[in-house]
Design an enzyme around this catalytic site. Sequence first.
Site, PDB file in Angstrom:
ATOM      1  N   TYR A  75      74.685  -9.367  57.684  1.00 21.74           N
ATOM      2  CA  TYR A  75      73.629 -10.371  57.555  1.00 21.74           C
ATOM      3  C   TYR A  75      72.288  -9.797  57.988  1.00 21.74           C
ATOM      4  O   TYR A  75      72.177  -9.188  59.069  1.00 21.74           O
ATOM      5  CB  TYR A  75      73.948 -11.605  58.401  1.00 21.74           C
ATOM      6  CG  TYR A  75      72.924 -12.714  58.189  1.00 21.74           C
ATOM      7  CD1 TYR A  75      72.937 -13.453  57.013  1.00 21.74           C
ATOM      8  CD2 TYR A  75      71.948 -12.982  59.137  1.00 21.74           C
ATOM      9  CE1 TYR A  75      71.989 -14.450  56.793  1.00 21.74           C
ATOM     10  CE2 TYR A  75      71.005 -13.977  58.929  1.00 21.74           C
ATOM     11  CZ  TYR A  75      71.026 -14.701  57.745  1.00 21.74           C
ATOM     12  OH  TYR A  75      70.092 -15.674  57.528  1.00 21.74           O
ATOM     13  N   GLN A  85      75.336 -20.706  56.499  1.00 14.88           N
ATOM     14  CA  GLN A  85      76.111 -20.735  55.261  1.00 14.88           C
ATOM     15  C   GLN A  85      76.472 -19.335  54.768  1.00 14.88           C
ATOM     16  O   GLN A  85      77.513 -19.142  54.124  1.00 14.88           O
ATOM     17  CB  GLN A  85      75.372 -21.522  54.173  1.00 14.88           C
ATOM     18  CG  GLN A  85      73.982 -21.055  53.834  1.00 14.88           C
ATOM     19  CD  GLN A  85      72.901 -21.747  54.666  1.00 14.88           C
ATOM     20  OE1 GLN A  85      73.100 -22.098  55.816  1.00 14.88           O
ATOM     21  NE2 GLN A  85      71.727 -21.926  54.052  1.00 14.88           N
ATOM     22  N   ASN A 106      68.988 -16.251  63.890  1.00 10.98           N
ATOM     23  CA  ASN A 106      68.537 -17.275  64.836  1.00 10.98           C
ATOM     24  C   ASN A 106      69.737 -17.935  65.519  1.00 10.98           C
ATOM     25  O   ASN A 106      70.889 -17.513  65.349  1.00 10.98           O
ATOM     26  CB  ASN A 106      67.654 -18.312  64.122  1.00 10.98           C
ATOM     27  CG  ASN A 106      68.388 -19.021  62.990  1.00 10.98           C
ATOM     28  OD1 ASN A 106      69.617 -19.046  62.925  1.00 10.98           O
ATOM     29  ND2 ASN A 106      67.628 -19.602  62.081  1.00 10.98           N
ATOM     30  N   THR A 143      65.397 -12.687  69.652  1.00 11.16           N
ATOM     31  CA  THR A 143      65.158 -11.467  70.413  1.00 11.16           C
ATOM     32  C   THR A 143      64.689 -11.734  71.846  1.00 11.16           C
ATOM     33  O   THR A 143      64.086 -12.773  72.146  1.00 11.16           O
ATOM     34  CB  THR A 143      64.136 -10.578  69.694  1.00 11.16           C
ATOM     35  OG1 THR A 143      64.130  -9.275  70.305  1.00 11.16           O
ATOM     36  CG2 THR A 143      62.739 -11.175  69.756  1.00 11.16           C
ATOM     37  N   GLN A 188      57.753  -8.132  71.180  1.00 14.82           N
ATOM     38  CA  GLN A 188      58.954  -8.926  70.924  1.00 14.82           C
ATOM     39  C   GLN A 188      58.627 -10.405  70.758  1.00 14.82           C
ATOM     40  O   GLN A 188      59.292 -11.120  70.002  1.00 14.82           O
ATOM     41  CB  GLN A 188      59.972  -8.714  72.045  1.00 14.82           C
ATOM     42  CG  GLN A 188      60.475  -7.287  72.157  1.00 14.82           C
ATOM     43  CD  GLN A 188      61.010  -6.748  70.828  1.00 14.82           C
ATOM     44  OE1 GLN A 188      61.972  -7.248  70.279  1.00 14.82           O
ATOM     45  NE2 GLN A 188      60.355  -5.709  70.297  1.00 14.82           N
ATOM     46  N   HIS A 200      58.143 -11.939  67.202  1.00  9.83           N
ATOM     47  CA  HIS A 200      59.273 -12.238  66.325  1.00  9.83           C
ATOM     48  C   HIS A 200      59.409 -13.728  66.060  1.00  9.83           C
ATOM     49  O   HIS A 200      59.657 -14.152  64.936  1.00  9.83           O
ATOM     50  CB  HIS A 200      60.586 -11.745  66.959  1.00  9.83           C
ATOM     51  CG  HIS A 200      60.898 -10.311  66.697  1.00  9.83           C
ATOM     52  ND1 HIS A 200      61.410  -9.860  65.511  1.00  9.83           N
ATOM     53  CD2 HIS A 200      60.786  -9.221  67.498  1.00  9.83           C
ATOM     54  CE1 HIS A 200      61.603  -8.548  65.572  1.00  9.83           C
ATOM     55  NE2 HIS A 200      61.230  -8.137  66.765  1.00  9.83           N
ATOM     56  N   GLU A 215      68.833  -8.204  76.141  1.00 10.86           N
ATOM     57  CA  GLU A 215      69.083  -7.503  74.879  1.00 10.86           C
ATOM     58  C   GLU A 215      68.391  -6.137  74.917  1.00 10.86           C
ATOM     59  O   GLU A 215      69.006  -5.100  74.670  1.00 10.86           O
ATOM     60  CB  GLU A 215      68.539  -8.342  73.719  1.00 10.86           C
ATOM     61  CG  GLU A 215      68.666  -7.648  72.369  1.00 10.86           C
ATOM     62  CD  GLU A 215      67.891  -8.357  71.267  1.00 10.86           C
ATOM     63  OE1 GLU A 215      68.182  -8.107  70.091  1.00 10.86           O
ATOM     64  OE2 GLU A 215      66.972  -9.150  71.590  1.00 10.86           O
ATOM     65  N   HIS A 216      67.098  -6.133  75.214  1.00 13.47           N
ATOM     66  CA  HIS A 216      66.325  -4.898  75.380  1.00 13.47           C
ATOM     67  C   HIS A 216      65.810  -4.852  76.820  1.00 13.47           C
ATOM     68  O   HIS A 216      65.186  -5.805  77.272  1.00 13.47           O
ATOM     69  CB  HIS A 216      65.108  -4.866  74.463  1.00 13.47           C
ATOM     70  CG  HIS A 216      65.393  -5.170  73.027  1.00 13.47           C
ATOM     71  ND1 HIS A 216      65.149  -6.406  72.466  1.00 13.47           N
ATOM     72  CD2 HIS A 216      65.885  -4.388  72.044  1.00 13.47           C
ATOM     73  CE1 HIS A 216      65.479  -6.379  71.186  1.00 13.47           C
ATOM     74  NE2 HIS A 216      65.928  -5.172  70.897  1.00 13.47           N
ATOM     75  N   ASP A 235      63.698  -0.331  67.554  1.00 10.76           N
ATOM     76  CA  ASP A 235      63.723  -1.218  66.400  1.00 10.76           C
ATOM     77  C   ASP A 235      63.760  -0.445  65.096  1.00 10.76           C
ATOM     78  O   ASP A 235      64.293  -0.941  64.100  1.00 10.76           O
ATOM     79  CB  ASP A 235      62.482  -2.126  66.405  1.00 10.76           C
ATOM     80  CG  ASP A 235      62.591  -3.267  67.399  1.00 10.76           C
ATOM     81  OD1 ASP A 235      63.719  -3.595  67.808  1.00 10.76           O
ATOM     82  OD2 ASP A 235      61.535  -3.827  67.765  1.00 10.76           O
ATOM     83  N   GLU A 242     113.660 -10.048  82.439  1.00  6.53           N
ATOM     84  CA  GLU A 242     112.832 -11.040  81.762  1.00  6.53           C
ATOM     85  C   GLU A 242     113.666 -12.088  81.020  1.00  6.53           C
ATOM     86  O   GLU A 242     113.102 -12.944  80.330  1.00  6.53           O
ATOM     87  CB  GLU A 242     111.881 -10.332  80.782  1.00  6.53           C
ATOM     88  CG  GLU A 242     110.844  -9.469  81.479  1.00  6.53           C
ATOM     89  CD  GLU A 242     109.791  -8.910  80.526  1.00  6.53           C
ATOM     90  OE1 GLU A 242     109.971  -9.026  79.296  1.00  6.53           O
ATOM     91  OE2 GLU A 242     108.781  -8.372  81.025  1.00  6.53           O
ATOM     92  N   HIS A 287     116.496  -8.063  73.527  1.00  5.14           N
ATOM     93  CA  HIS A 287     115.617  -6.898  73.509  1.00  5.14           C
ATOM     94  C   HIS A 287     116.408  -5.640  73.878  1.00  5.14           C
ATOM     95  O   HIS A 287     116.258  -4.593  73.246  1.00  5.14           O
ATOM     96  CB  HIS A 287     114.476  -7.074  74.517  1.00  5.14           C
ATOM     97  CG  HIS A 287     113.363  -7.953  74.029  1.00  5.14           C
ATOM     98  ND1 HIS A 287     113.549  -9.252  73.647  1.00  5.14           N
ATOM     99  CD2 HIS A 287     112.024  -7.695  73.880  1.00  5.14           C
ATOM    100  CE1 HIS A 287     112.393  -9.770  73.280  1.00  5.14           C
ATOM    101  NE2 HIS A 287     111.451  -8.841  73.412  1.00  5.14           N
TER     102      HIS A 287
END
Length: 453
Positions: free
Chosen positions: A144, A208, A237, A260, A282, A285, A351-352, A385, A439, A444
């Site tokens: 995406y 979607q 987003n 961001t 940043q 954005h 994040e950064h 970036d 067990e 087994h």
Amino acid sequence: MNISLAQQPSADSFADFRTIDLRGSALTGAALSAVMPRPEMGGSGVEAPVAAILADVRERGLVALTELALKFDGVEQTSPRVPREALTDALADLAPDVRLALAESIDRARRFATAQVPDDVEVEISPGAVVTHKWVAVRRVGLYVPGGLAVYPSSVVMNVVPAQAAGVESIALASPPQKEYGGLPHPVILAAAEMLGITEVYAIGGAQAIAAFAYGVDCGAGEDAIDQVDVVTGPGNIYVATAKRLLKGTVGIDSEAGTTEIAVLADSTADPRLIAADLISQAEHDPNAASVLITDSDDLADRVRVHLSAQIATTKHGDRVREALSGQQSGTILVDDVEHGIAVCDAYAAEHLEIQTADAAQVASRIRNAGAVFVGDYSPVSLGDYCAGSNHVLPTGGTASFASGLNVTTFLKAVQVINYSRSALEEVSQHITSLATAEDLPAHGDAVTARFH
């Protein structure tokens, strides 16, 4: 602890950049994390409409995608698939300097991604007992690339290159349709896809798009279906991030890479002009972008506000920047010293994260929680970036405390292969039956002893 302006700013400084004063506090762990500047995430107010979109796409497929494109993007669609000629035309029309810059970005990203590919590990536990840790690429991925307030061909590079380095055979890409471009994604995004050899591109945006990849969509007679993918990656987003969270388990995801954020850990040696520039970079954005300064210097904090005021006045997206820097997700955090600052950085899990202190490399080596760490005056977030070679699809909202940025292993899965000979199994057969009995799972043990009787 005082969550207010720590001192009266000078008249020409950006006073709306709030201050959280943690000096003298003993907050640790969850209590420290709780006072970090965060945006209002919307809670169920976001999850409910996103869940409705996911269900709609799953149940009604192409009809739902068509209605959502009209509702959110103002675009009438008959098919979301981008025609092949639109990709080739976009590359042919691409400005030479942008093409050159994308080529450099691709080359640097590919070199770093190729080096990340892990080797298989084969261990002979004992004679005839071999266990292998084998890395296998997932079959198909959906990538995406966001649209909206900015254009992100760089995100095409960041998504596609590590998937290709991992050996993924089937790669599809989605980006929001743009009314001004005839309902197709932005042409620079299409050009970047063409440069990377990606021909399966869809004009689908938001939650979607994530749903279409996760569930697959039958596009009707004469149209190729959107096949379900194994992994979905890419930033977006809060609606995209929420969709990824809700669909985790149906498909794999990289991380909840939402709006961001940048944090800068700085001491009195830092250059306030550079810090202001990086915070603004940043903030442009999105109005919900987070820009945070963490410092033990009152003087530096005030000088940064002065530079913010001056630079906001001249930057192109000044209104957007001003809104982001005035939000509750942004501001200065005052700390006792750099040691305290490191603890705050780990609580914030940016994040950064930029380190602009004395001995920045040593300070950076002690950071545990961050999507990416940028060391010193000449490693700004903007470098990451576009052209550092690193990846800019990174975890946000504090999820860097447990999640990683996009990388080659996002598109790989580890398969364990066990190959024992008769004698190697016989060597441990008694141990297996003893554990199976303990067990209360005797069958087994029987599955082992049956091979020797």
